[in-house]
Design a protein around this motif. Sequence first.
Motif, PDB file in Angstrom:
ATOM      1  N   LEU A  17       0.834  -1.206   0.000  1.00 31.86           N
ATOM      2  CA  LEU A  17       0.000   0.000   0.000  1.00 31.86           C
ATOM      3  C   LEU A  17       0.867   1.254   0.000  1.00 31.86           C
ATOM      4  CD1 LEU A  17      -2.818   1.309   0.211  1.00 31.86           C
ATOM      5  CD2 LEU A  17      -2.597   1.142   2.691  1.00 31.86           C
ATOM      6  N   GLU A  18       1.912   1.270   0.829  1.00 31.30           N
ATOM      7  CA  GLU A  18       2.808   2.431   0.886  1.00 31.30           C
ATOM      8  C   GLU A  18       3.515   2.652  -0.447  1.00 31.30           C
ATOM      9  OE1 GLU A  18       5.360   1.678   4.242  1.00 31.30           O
ATOM     10  OE2 GLU A  18       3.701   1.881   5.659  1.00 31.30           O
ATOM     11  N   ALA A  19       3.939   1.566  -1.089  1.00 34.89           N
ATOM     12  CA  ALA A  19       4.603   1.684  -2.399  1.00 34.89           C
ATOM     13  C   ALA A  19       3.633   2.249  -3.431  1.00 34.89           C
ATOM     14  CB  ALA A  19       5.115   0.314  -2.843  1.00 34.89           C
ATOM     15  N   PHE A  20       2.377   1.813  -3.376  1.00 36.26           N
ATOM     16  CA  PHE A  20       1.367   2.331  -4.303  1.00 36.26           C
ATOM     17  C   PHE A  20       1.140   3.822  -4.078  1.00 36.26           C
ATOM     18  CE2 PHE A  20      -3.280   3.150  -4.934  1.00 36.26           C
ATOM     19  CZ  PHE A  20      -3.238   3.210  -6.319  1.00 36.26           C
ATOM     20  N   ARG A 118      -4.654   3.679 -12.786  1.00 40.66           N
ATOM     21  CA  ARG A 118      -5.436   2.443 -12.612  1.00 40.66           C
ATOM     22  C   ARG A 118      -4.556   1.207 -12.779  1.00 40.66           C
ATOM     23  NH1 ARG A 118     -10.927   4.248 -15.806  1.00 40.66           N
ATOM     24  NH2 ARG A 118     -11.801   5.447 -14.068  1.00 40.66           N
ATOM     25  N   GLY A 119      -3.600   1.274 -13.711  1.00 36.87           N
ATOM     26  CA  GLY A 119      -2.667   0.156 -13.882  1.00 36.87           C
ATOM     27  C   GLY A 119      -1.819  -0.061 -12.637  1.00 36.87           C
ATOM     28  N   GLU A 120      -1.367   1.041 -12.049  1.00 38.72           N
ATOM     29  CA  GLU A 120      -0.570   0.934 -10.824  1.00 38.72           C
ATOM     30  C   GLU A 120      -1.423   0.398  -9.668  1.00 38.72           C
ATOM     31  OE1 GLU A 120       1.408   4.629 -10.034  1.00 38.72           O
ATOM     32  OE2 GLU A 120       2.623   4.479 -11.844  1.00 38.72           O
ATOM     33  N   ALA A 121      -2.694   0.782  -9.644  1.00 41.29           N
ATOM     34  CA  ALA A 121      -3.591   0.268  -8.604  1.00 41.29           C
ATOM     35  C   ALA A 121      -3.774  -1.233  -8.761  1.00 41.29           C
ATOM     36  CB  ALA A 121      -4.943   0.981  -8.669  1.00 41.29           C
ATOM     37  N   GLU A 122      -3.925  -1.674  -9.993  1.00 40.42           N
ATOM     38  CA  GLU A 122      -4.081  -3.113 -10.234  1.00 40.42           C
ATOM     39  C   GLU A 122      -2.816  -3.867  -9.827  1.00 40.42           C
ATOM     40  OE1 GLU A 122      -5.724  -6.633 -10.751  1.00 40.42           O
ATOM     41  OE2 GLU A 122      -6.806  -4.729 -10.748  1.00 40.42           O
ATOM     42  N   ASP A 165      -9.052  -7.929   1.925  1.00 38.67           N
ATOM     43  CA  ASP A 165     -10.186  -7.042   1.597  1.00 38.67           C
ATOM     44  C   ASP A 165      -9.924  -5.627   2.112  1.00 38.67           C
ATOM     45  OD1 ASP A 165     -11.406  -9.236   0.454  1.00 38.67           O
ATOM     46  OD2 ASP A 165     -12.712  -9.630   2.177  1.00 38.67           O
ATOM     47  N   LYS A 166      -9.372  -5.529   3.331  1.00 42.83           N
ATOM     48  CA  LYS A 166      -9.104  -4.220   3.930  1.00 42.83           C
ATOM     49  C   LYS A 166      -8.094  -3.433   3.085  1.00 42.83           C
ATOM     50  CE  LYS A 166      -6.565  -2.281   7.814  1.00 42.83           C
ATOM     51  NZ  LYS A 166      -5.693  -2.622   8.928  1.00 42.83           N
ATOM     52  N   TYR A 167      -6.989  -4.073   2.710  1.00 40.70           N
ATOM     53  CA  TYR A 167      -5.953  -3.368   1.960  1.00 40.70           C
ATOM     54  C   TYR A 167      -6.376  -3.091   0.518  1.00 40.70           C
ATOM     55  CZ  TYR A 167      -2.736  -3.295   5.793  1.00 40.70           C
ATOM     56  OH  TYR A 167      -2.158  -3.015   7.000  1.00 40.70           O
ATOM     57  N   GLU A 170      -8.400  -0.002   0.744  1.00 41.41           N
ATOM     58  CA  GLU A 170      -7.524   1.170   0.915  1.00 41.41           C
ATOM     59  C   GLU A 170      -6.928   1.606  -0.426  1.00 41.41           C
ATOM     60  OE1 GLU A 170      -5.776   2.612   3.854  1.00 41.41           O
ATOM     61  OE2 GLU A 170      -7.078   1.683   5.337  1.00 41.41           O
ATOM     62  N   ILE A 171      -6.512   0.620  -1.226  1.00 48.03           N
ATOM     63  CA  ILE A 171      -5.954   0.919  -2.556  1.00 48.03           C
ATOM     64  C   ILE A 171      -7.014   1.590  -3.414  1.00 48.03           C
ATOM     65  CG2 ILE A 171      -5.156  -0.160  -4.713  1.00 48.03           C
ATOM     66  CD1 ILE A 171      -3.686  -2.230  -2.858  1.00 48.03           C
ATOM     67  N   ASP A 172      -8.237   1.054  -3.386  1.00 47.77           N
ATOM     68  CA  ASP A 172      -9.329   1.636  -4.179  1.00 47.77           C
ATOM     69  C   ASP A 172      -9.639   3.061  -3.734  1.00 47.77           C
ATOM     70  OD1 ASP A 172      -9.497  -0.693  -5.639  1.00 47.77           O
ATOM     71  OD2 ASP A 172     -11.178  -1.522  -4.486  1.00 47.77           O
TER      72      ASP A 172
END
Length: 185
Positions: A17-20, A118-122, A165-167, A170-172
């Motif tokens: 998550l931090e890297a994203f 969106r690609g980075e999120a995926e 699911d939680k993380y 958070e990404i979304d």
Amino acid sequence: MISEVKRSAEHKMQKSLEAFKADLAKVRTGRAHTGLLDHVMVDYYGSEVPVNQVANVTLIDARTIGVQPWEKPMLAKVEKAIRDSDLGLNPAAMGDIIRVPMPMLTEERRKDLIKVVRGEAEDARVAVRNVRRDANNEFKNLLKDKSITEDEERRGQDEIQKLTDKYTAEIDKALAVKENELLAV
């Protein structure tokens, strides 16, 4: 045993998550900032290094980044690396400094940046799911070694799924914030 696997998985998911979020910070929203060039790699005598390791990166004004290579021969290489990056920037060398003006974001460019985000999120979601897979494999191995019972394995997998699911949520959430930032004119 189960708590160690869970703690390790949660730590790895947090890192993903931090890297994203760090990647999101690099995507520009119209204003210039030096972090934008952090992932631009330059060929420095045969090895690829980030531009900030071969040059000073500063803000000249709100819409222009200045890049001043420490060595004169690196000027052309740094300029080429910035031009070839996926940022859509057009650097111009002026003496011993490279000026990188930030163009206004067009609607088309905003949509392209949203696709990149969106690609980075995926990619971040995939990283989180890979952590889940590794943790579940660890539970299976512990079960096979008879270190835990089937009920404990199932409970551990459920806890890992809740973390996933939680993380993912958070990404979304971070993705939605960045998309709104990009769409705001």
